[in-house]
Design an enzyme around this catalytic site. Structure first.
Site, PDB file in Angstrom:
ATOM      1  N   CYS A 309       0.838  -1.356   0.013  1.00  0.00           N
ATOM      2  CA  CYS A 309       0.451  -0.271   0.057  1.00  0.00           C
ATOM      3  C   CYS A 309       1.002   1.680  -0.002  1.00  0.00           C
ATOM      4  O   CYS A 309       0.790   1.814  -1.189  1.00  0.00           O
ATOM      5  CB  CYS A 309      -0.593  -0.073   1.284  1.00  0.00           C
ATOM      6  SG  CYS A 309      -2.435  -1.531   1.363  1.00  0.00           S
TER       7      CYS A 309
HETATM    8  N1  LIG Z   1      -2.261  -6.532   2.300  1.00  0.00           N
HETATM    9  C1  LIG Z   1      -2.776  -4.888   2.120  1.00  0.00           C
HETATM   10  O1  LIG Z   1      -2.241  -4.470   3.648  1.00  0.00           O
HETATM   11  C2  LIG Z   1      -4.078  -4.067   2.171  1.00  0.00           C
HETATM   12  C3  LIG Z   1      -4.288  -3.262   2.484  1.00  0.00           C
HETATM   13  C4  LIG Z   1      -6.185  -2.533   2.351  1.00  0.00           C
HETATM   14  C5  LIG Z   1      -5.735  -2.549   0.625  1.00  0.00           C
HETATM   15  N2  LIG Z   1      -4.879  -2.868   0.089  1.00  0.00           N
HETATM   16  C6  LIG Z   1      -5.933  -3.426  -1.634  1.00  0.00           C
HETATM   17  O2  LIG Z   1      -6.563  -4.524  -2.276  1.00  0.00           O
HETATM   18  C7  LIG Z   1      -5.977  -4.698  -3.591  1.00  0.00           C
HETATM   19  C8  LIG Z   1      -5.813  -6.330  -2.792  1.00  0.00           C
HETATM   20  O3  LIG Z   1      -4.791  -6.754  -1.889  1.00  0.00           O
HETATM   21  P1  LIG Z   1      -4.128  -7.618  -1.402  1.00  0.00           P
HETATM   22  O4  LIG Z   1      -3.171  -7.418  -0.704  1.00  0.00           O
HETATM   23  O5  LIG Z   1      -5.649  -8.430  -1.714  1.00  0.00           O
HETATM   24  O6  LIG Z   1      -3.250  -8.820  -2.615  1.00  0.00           O
HETATM   25  P2  LIG Z   1      -2.867 -10.216  -3.054  1.00  0.00           P
HETATM   26  O7  LIG Z   1      -2.317 -10.137  -3.661  1.00  0.00           O
HETATM   27  O8  LIG Z   1      -2.843 -10.373  -1.469  1.00  0.00           O
HETATM   28  O9  LIG Z   1      -4.295 -10.788  -3.405  1.00  0.00           O
HETATM   29  C9  LIG Z   1      -5.367 -10.737  -4.197  1.00  0.00           C
HETATM   30  C10 LIG Z   1      -5.134 -11.647  -4.923  1.00  0.00           C
HETATM   31  O10 LIG Z   1      -5.857 -11.916  -6.552  1.00  0.00           O
HETATM   32  C11 LIG Z   1      -5.717 -12.642  -6.872  1.00  0.00           C
HETATM   33  N3  LIG Z   1      -6.336 -12.176  -8.792  1.00  0.00           N
HETATM   34  C12 LIG Z   1      -4.625 -11.245  -9.398  1.00  0.00           C
HETATM   35  N4  LIG Z   1      -6.033 -11.302 -10.419  1.00  0.00           N
HETATM   36  C13 LIG Z   1      -7.330 -11.943 -10.578  1.00  0.00           C
HETATM   37  C14 LIG Z   1      -8.503 -12.307 -11.334  1.00  0.00           C
HETATM   38  N5  LIG Z   1      -8.742 -10.673 -12.441  1.00  0.00           N
HETATM   39  N6  LIG Z   1      -8.983 -13.191 -10.914  1.00  0.00           N
HETATM   40  C15 LIG Z   1      -9.132 -13.528 -10.102  1.00  0.00           C
HETATM   41  N7  LIG Z   1      -8.641 -13.634  -8.680  1.00  0.00           N
HETATM   42  C16 LIG Z   1      -7.410 -12.461  -9.248  1.00  0.00           C
HETATM   43  C17 LIG Z   1      -4.837 -13.009  -6.868  1.00  0.00           C
HETATM   44  O11 LIG Z   1      -3.903 -14.908  -7.139  1.00  0.00           O
HETATM   45  C18 LIG Z   1      -4.772 -12.842  -4.707  1.00  0.00           C
HETATM   46  O12 LIG Z   1      -4.723 -14.033  -4.777  1.00  0.00           O
HETATM   47  C19 LIG Z   1      -4.762  -3.403  -3.759  1.00  0.00           C
HETATM   48  O13 LIG Z   1      -5.469  -2.958  -4.090  1.00  0.00           O
HETATM   49  C20 LIG Z   1      -4.569  -3.403  -2.171  1.00  0.00           C
HETATM   50  O14 LIG Z   1      -3.769  -2.039  -2.683  1.00  0.00           O
HETATM   51  C21 LIG Z   1      -4.592  -3.879  -0.020  1.00  0.00           C
END
Ligand SMILES: NC(=O)c1ccc[n+]([C@@H]2O[C@H](COP(=O)([O-])OP(=O)(O)OC[C@H]3O[C@@H](n4cnc5c(N)ncnc54)[C@H](O)[C@@H]3O)[C@@H](O)[C@H]2O)c1
Length: 470
Positions: A309
């Site tokens: 993030c």
């Molecule tokens: N990790 C954090 O602390 C956090 C906090 C707040 C917001 N976010 C935001 O949330 C969003 C997700 O982050 P995250 O940390 O969960 O990412 P992550 O990489 O842990 O998880 C994302 C998942 O999406 C899957 N994926 C990718 N493309 C896909 C598709 N087309 N169809 C289905 N699945 C798909 C991946 O395989 C993965 O399992 C991002 O935009 C991030 O900036 C993350």
């Protein structure tokens, strides 16, 4: 199945003035049906992207009594979940197992079941491209799947962090268009045939106090009906929902929060650089400044920003502003200072080795902690990786130890964590504390080490000339 501990939610509505026309759209059968399904917790919930954000969210809704279908294009993750195993530290395996067994949760790597879902929440990654521009290709791929399997009456919510305008510019036209295939060539109308909103995820991995349920949820709908349905949806599970007037406001909320952190960390990192020149202990200064009961909030310096993030999200905002011919100066400056910190800390390692007439080249260096922050197992954007690369480039022989990360196979590195021993420091010319995991015994690290560079103030209780602090 509805748990007792979910209290009545307070929805705070900011600046929404529904018109007579928008109120009328809330009288349609489609709206009323979805509204009552949500309230009765009979709505089928779909979550696309089962990572750090999507999996805890899926579990929270399953726990509240919704049937949740997760979609992830990584078949190994889907397989693991269907075997009842979690791969996210904050989600216990027992929870996944319970909801898979009771059929409140199931996961798929193909997307046909999207058609069954009344609500679809998109939680896919939003990284930066090599040129440091927003990469929204994951969002586009997810929307394409929704478009292929859509039907009237669905509520679509984007949770991935992104620049203001994404929901309206990328999702809206694509979802409207899906009607042309299924609606006799007539585009679907947002707020009537389907509903669309943005709601930023604020999960803080490893935070023992705040989780999906007790962290207030901000939502902004494309229309009033969209915002209202999204608020009703989240308010079944979250303790507090804040409604803003548009998806753009909700998108901007997240970017403000993360820019606030990035800029303040940039400021305090620069304070650390200034304090070094002034020969002042920056940690002592921050601690004393924190005694002010108003007007000051403590941020701490370190070897750089990490995680999915804070190092990334502000760049989404500055990119958007560049397209409007404006330079987001605070963001750019914070990015420059924060990304200079790994090199600054490597210089500290060189200075520490100098004390023993040693060069970086040929010295044995132990990096202690490679996760991007304490007590988690996430390596993404970790500044410790940058430090390993920089030290190797200067000829150091680098090992690492991290109780949460047994192996690094990432970012061109392939290394195994050295085993912990009470004498862990004794084999190295210098130990560098890059992550301050609570379970590491720092007294033993110091006792066994020749030199320690402490970038996290983990040794704050020790006065010892072998310690070089940031
Ligand atoms: N990790 C954090 O602390 C956090 C906090 C707040 C917001 N976010 C935001 O949330 C969003 C997700 O982050 P995250 O940390 O969960 O990412 P992550 O990489 O842990 O998880 C994302 C998942 O999406 C899957 N994926 C990718 N493309 C896909 C598709 N087309 N169809 C289905 N699945 C798909 C991946 O395989 C993965 O399992 C991002 O935009 C991030 O900036 C993350």
């Amino acid at each position: 199945m509805i748990p007792q501990n979910i209290t009545a939610t307070k929805v705070v509505q900011m600046k929404n003035n529904p018109t007579a026309a928008s109120n009328k759209l809330k009288e349609t059968e489609i709206y009323k049906k979805l509204h009552s399904l949500l309230l009765a917790r009979e709505a089928q919930v779909g979550v696309i992207g089962l990572g750090y954000v999507g999996l805890p969210l899926s579990m929270a809704f399953a726990k509240a009594g919704y049937h949740v279908t997760g979609f992830d294009n990584n078949p190994q993750k889907v397989e693991s979940l269907m075997e009842g195993k979690s791969y996210i530290q904050d989600v216990p395996t027992s929870e996944v197992e319970q909801y898979v067994r009771s059929q409140y949760f199931s996961a798929y790597s193909e997307f046909t079941k999207l058609n069954d879902c009344d609500v679809i929440v998109v939680c896919v990654p939003t990284p930066l491209s090599k040129a440091k521009d927003p990469d929204v290709s994951f969002i586009m791929a997810a929307v394409e799947k929704i478009e292929q399997h859509s039907r009237p009456g669905q509520l679509i919510i984007l949770e991935s962090t992104t620049y203001p305008g994404t929901t309206r510019e990328i999702l809206l036209p694509q979802l409207e268009k899906s009607g042309e295939i299924r609606n006799n060539g007539k585009a679907y109308e947002c707020g009537r045939d389907f509903f669309l909103a943005f709601s930023p995820e604020r999960v803080d991995p490893g935070n023992p106090k705040f989780n999906v349920i007790n962290t207030p949820k901000v939502v902004g709908g494309v229309t009033d009906a969209c915002g209202e349905l999204a608020a009703v949806f989240y308010s079944q599970v979250m303790e507090r929902v804040i409604r803003v007037s548009s998806p753009e406001s909700a998108e901007m909320v997240k970017l403000l929060e993360n820019t606030f952190r990035s800029v303040n960390i940039g400021l305090v990192n620069e304070v650390a650089i200034m304090c070094e020149k002034l020969k002042i202990d920056c940690w002592e200064v921050i601690e004393a400044a924190s005694s002010k009961p108003f007007g000051f909030m403590a941020f701490y310096p370190g070897p750089g920003l990490g995680g999915h993030c804070i190092p990334i999200d502000p760049s989404y905002l500055s990119w958007k502003l560049r397209s409007l011919n404006y330079t987001a100066r605070f963001i750019e400056l914070a990015v420059a200072i924060n990304s200079s910190m790994p090199a600054f800390c490597v210089d500290k390692v060189a200075l520490a080795l100098n004390e023993d007439q040693k060069s970086v080249k040929g010295s044995k260096v132990l990096i202690l902690g490679v996760a991007y922050k304490r007590d988690i197992d996430d390596l993404r954007e970790s500044p410790a990786l940058d430090m390993i690369h920089l030290l190797q480039a200067r000829g150091a022989k680098v090992d690492y130890h991290d109780p949460y990360i047994p192996r690094i196979h990432w970012d061109g590195l392939d290394m195994e964590s050295v085993t912990w021993s009470d004498q862990i420091g004794s084999k190295y010319d210098v130990v560098v504390i890059t992550t301050d995991h609570a379970k590491v015994d720092y007294a033993k690290v110091l006792k066994s080490s020749v030199r320690v560079v402490d970038t996290r103030n983990a040794l704050k209780d020790f006065r010892d000339e072998r310690i070089t602090k940031l």
